[in-house]
Design a protein around this motif. Sequence first.
Motif, short mmCIF file in Angstrom:
data_model
loop_
_atom_site.label_atom_id
_atom_site.label_comp_id
_atom_site.label_asym_id
_atom_site.label_seq_id
_atom_site.Cartn_x
_atom_site.Cartn_y
_atom_site.Cartn_z
N GLY A 258 0.82 -1.20 0.00
CA GLY A 258 0.00 0.00 0.00
C GLY A 258 0.85 1.25 0.00
O GLY A 258 2.03 1.23 0.34
N SER A 259 0.25 2.33 -0.39
CA SER A 259 0.98 3.60 -0.43
C SER A 259 0.00 4.74 -0.30
O SER A 259 -1.20 4.58 -0.42
CB SER A 259 1.76 3.73 -1.74
OG SER A 259 0.86 3.76 -2.82
N SER A 260 0.56 5.91 -0.04
CA SER A 260 -0.25 7.12 -0.03
C SER A 260 -0.59 7.51 -1.46
O SER A 260 0.16 7.23 -2.39
CB SER A 260 0.54 8.25 0.64
OG SER A 260 -0.07 9.50 0.41
N ALA A 466 15.65 7.59 8.94
CA ALA A 466 16.00 7.06 7.62
C ALA A 466 14.76 7.09 6.74
O ALA A 466 13.68 6.68 7.15
CB ALA A 466 16.53 5.63 7.75
N PHE A 467 14.93 7.58 5.54
CA PHE A 467 13.80 7.66 4.62
C PHE A 467 13.40 6.29 4.10
O PHE A 467 12.25 6.07 3.71
CB PHE A 467 14.17 8.58 3.44
CG PHE A 467 13.06 8.75 2.44
CD1 PHE A 467 11.93 9.48 2.76
CD2 PHE A 467 13.15 8.17 1.18
CE1 PHE A 467 10.90 9.63 1.84
CE2 PHE A 467 12.13 8.32 0.26
CZ PHE A 467 11.00 9.05 0.59
N GLY A 468 14.32 5.33 4.14
CA GLY A 468 14.09 4.05 3.50
C GLY A 468 12.83 3.34 3.92
O GLY A 468 12.12 2.78 3.09
N GLU A 469 12.52 3.34 5.24
CA GLU A 469 11.36 2.57 5.68
C GLU A 469 10.04 3.18 5.21
O GLU A 469 9.00 2.53 5.29
CB GLU A 469 11.36 2.42 7.20
CG GLU A 469 11.20 3.73 7.97
CD GLU A 469 11.18 3.50 9.47
OE1 GLU A 469 11.09 2.34 9.89
OE2 GLU A 469 11.26 4.48 10.22
N TRP A 470 10.08 4.41 4.73
CA TRP A 470 8.87 5.06 4.21
C TRP A 470 8.90 5.23 2.70
O TRP A 470 7.99 5.84 2.12
CB TRP A 470 8.70 6.43 4.87
CG TRP A 470 8.27 6.33 6.29
CD1 TRP A 470 9.06 6.44 7.40
CD2 TRP A 470 6.95 6.08 6.77
NE1 TRP A 470 8.31 6.27 8.54
CE2 TRP A 470 7.01 6.06 8.19
CE3 TRP A 470 5.72 5.88 6.15
CZ2 TRP A 470 5.89 5.83 8.98
CZ3 TRP A 470 4.60 5.66 6.95
CH2 TRP A 470 4.69 5.64 8.34
N SER A 471 9.93 4.72 2.04
CA SER A 471 10.12 5.03 0.62
C SER A 471 8.98 4.55 -0.26
O SER A 471 8.72 5.13 -1.31
CB SER A 471 11.45 4.42 0.14
OG SER A 471 11.44 3.01 0.29
N ARG A 472 8.27 3.48 0.14
CA ARG A 472 7.16 2.99 -0.67
C ARG A 472 5.89 3.80 -0.51
O ARG A 472 4.96 3.66 -1.30
CB ARG A 472 6.86 1.53 -0.32
CG ARG A 472 7.97 0.56 -0.69
CD ARG A 472 7.49 -0.86 -0.51
NE ARG A 472 8.53 -1.83 -0.81
CZ ARG A 472 8.35 -3.14 -0.80
NH1 ARG A 472 7.16 -3.63 -0.51
NH2 ARG A 472 9.35 -3.96 -1.08
N HIS A 473 5.83 4.60 0.54
CA HIS A 473 4.58 5.25 0.89
C HIS A 473 4.60 6.77 0.73
O HIS A 473 3.56 7.39 0.51
CB HIS A 473 4.21 4.92 2.34
CG HIS A 473 4.25 3.46 2.65
ND1 HIS A 473 3.54 2.53 1.94
CD2 HIS A 473 4.93 2.77 3.59
CE1 HIS A 473 3.77 1.32 2.43
NE2 HIS A 473 4.62 1.44 3.43
N ALA A 491 8.77 13.09 -3.27
CA ALA A 491 9.72 12.07 -2.81
C ALA A 491 10.60 11.60 -3.96
O ALA A 491 10.11 11.26 -5.04
CB ALA A 491 8.96 10.90 -2.19
N ARG A 492 11.91 11.58 -3.71
CA ARG A 492 12.84 11.22 -4.78
C ARG A 492 12.66 9.78 -5.23
O ARG A 492 12.89 9.46 -6.39
CB ARG A 492 14.28 11.49 -4.31
CG ARG A 492 14.60 12.99 -4.30
CD ARG A 492 15.90 13.30 -3.61
NE ARG A 492 15.80 13.15 -2.16
CZ ARG A 492 16.74 13.57 -1.31
NH1 ARG A 492 17.81 14.18 -1.76
NH2 ARG A 492 16.58 13.40 -0.01
N ALA A 493 12.22 8.92 -4.30
CA ALA A 493 11.95 7.54 -4.70
C ALA A 493 10.80 7.50 -5.70
O ALA A 493 10.82 6.71 -6.66
CB ALA A 493 11.61 6.70 -3.48
N ALA A 494 9.79 8.36 -5.48
CA ALA A 494 8.66 8.42 -6.41
C ALA A 494 9.11 8.96 -7.76
O ALA A 494 8.69 8.48 -8.82
CB ALA A 494 7.55 9.27 -5.82
N LEU A 495 9.97 9.98 -7.74
CA LEU A 495 10.48 10.54 -9.00
C LEU A 495 11.26 9.50 -9.77
O LEU A 495 11.14 9.38 -10.99
CB LEU A 495 11.36 11.75 -8.70
CG LEU A 495 10.65 13.01 -8.21
CD1 LEU A 495 11.68 14.07 -7.82
CD2 LEU A 495 9.71 13.56 -9.27
#
Length: 512
Positions: A258-260, A466-473, A491-495
């Motif tokens: 799941g994600s935001s 750490a951003f990692g644990e939230w990177s999917r959301h 979020a750079r992960a989203a980009l």
Amino acid sequence: MSHATPYISTYLSALTLERGGRRVLNRIRWTIRPGQRWVLVGENGSGKTQLLKVIAGIVRPSSAAAATLRWRLGDEWHAVPYEVRERIAYLGPERQDKYQRHGWDLPALELVGTGIHGTDIPLETLRAAQRRAVRVLLARLGIEALARRSFLQLSYGERRMVLLARSLIARPGLLLLDEVFTGLDPENHRRLLSWLGRLRGQLPVVSVTHQAADVPPNATHLLVLSEGRVVHAGRLRARDVQRYLGVRAAGTAAHLRGSSTGRSRGAALVRLQHACVYLEERCALRDVSLTVRPGQLWVVHGANGAGKTTLLRTLYGDHGVAAGGSIERRGIAPGVPLERFRVRTGISAPYVHARYPRSASVHDVVLSGRHASIGMHRAATAADRAATLRVLRRLDLAKWAQRPLGELSYGQTRRVLFGRAVVRSPPLLLLDEPFDSVDAATRRLLTREILRLSRAGAAVVVTAHAFGEWSRHASHEVELGAGQVRYCGVARAALAGDAAAARIRAQPSRAR
């Protein structure tokens, strides 16, 4: 580390503890010997903290004819804790809360020095040799830069390191660390893990944790509690870490589906423009610009002392913005009280935990979130009671509804205060390190609730080291360093994910 006094052995047999008519420790048998480095694990409420407090002489066990609790100091056995208590160092989150609750804002060096005399606040002036010893210890822990800083102006993780130094300065004969890694950024986590790994000699250590990453490299033994009972005790083996801590380590937000949505659904809820925030004449935030809209999930990350908590408290209204910058909140204009914004905003943070009286019941704590108050200052309406009951059930808190906070573990209390934050289904939810001190099951529960609120259109701002644990959301992120913005935006992960998807779409399809 050299010691002027012997180390302490502890022997427990058939030890039982009751709190509020409920048995929290049940016939515990455990021996701690010099040279042993124990790791103590178990779910929230399993009795870990109470067990450490019994060993430290802070809590008295329930009387039982067959029970035995003894401490050995040198060649002598002692059956009463006051004879050895000053030689036992216990560090848990409650001490950190105590300084917050009483407003004891000492320079870090002076606070560490209180450990020499075993007092909460300075009652004697430190001699020159004692001050040198404090500075040497701070340097060994890598936090000498904090010596002159006021304790309550430090970040949560920085406070934890200072209190660790306070525990060590007295050269204890037994060291009890209750979730000591909570609140530490990766650098301080590495420093502490390295320090524990370098321990030589016979100092016995017990470390409580929920995370495999917190197990010191020289740990020798493992004790596992479940519902107040010992379910495992013995030498620490790799397969035991995997069995008892592997699932916990994986139970983070990043491993949940799941994600935001990240979709903006209306005008800004809160906007900072070129904001500077000063705490005791020190610039804690500099030139921060940020706009939070409905449906977004912001993650604020950075090292200890970067300004994460200060940013959250500024959004909430605890800190003002200096001249030259501005903050705008939806529905708040000149002459409109800030409380109208706060009552529509949910917040869960360690400083709220520290302020709440231990005698308050779980039900009343959650209920108070309906009015953004500490305690209830007005009669609850039918809507208040109905909303409270829904949250108690949704967060699996109904079974504790009438229990006081003082009978819950620290991790359980964090879940209760999360319930207080969400009881109004707020359009804006501010969460300061919501996973600290909670077990894997609670992490999954809280993550599902956070994502549910985000998908429903709430804006969520959460801090993390750490951003990692939230990177999917996360839909958006802010990276802070020394009070300044290093990155702010989508979020750079989203980009990166969008860019990868675009590259795939751009590739010509191949006939099968």
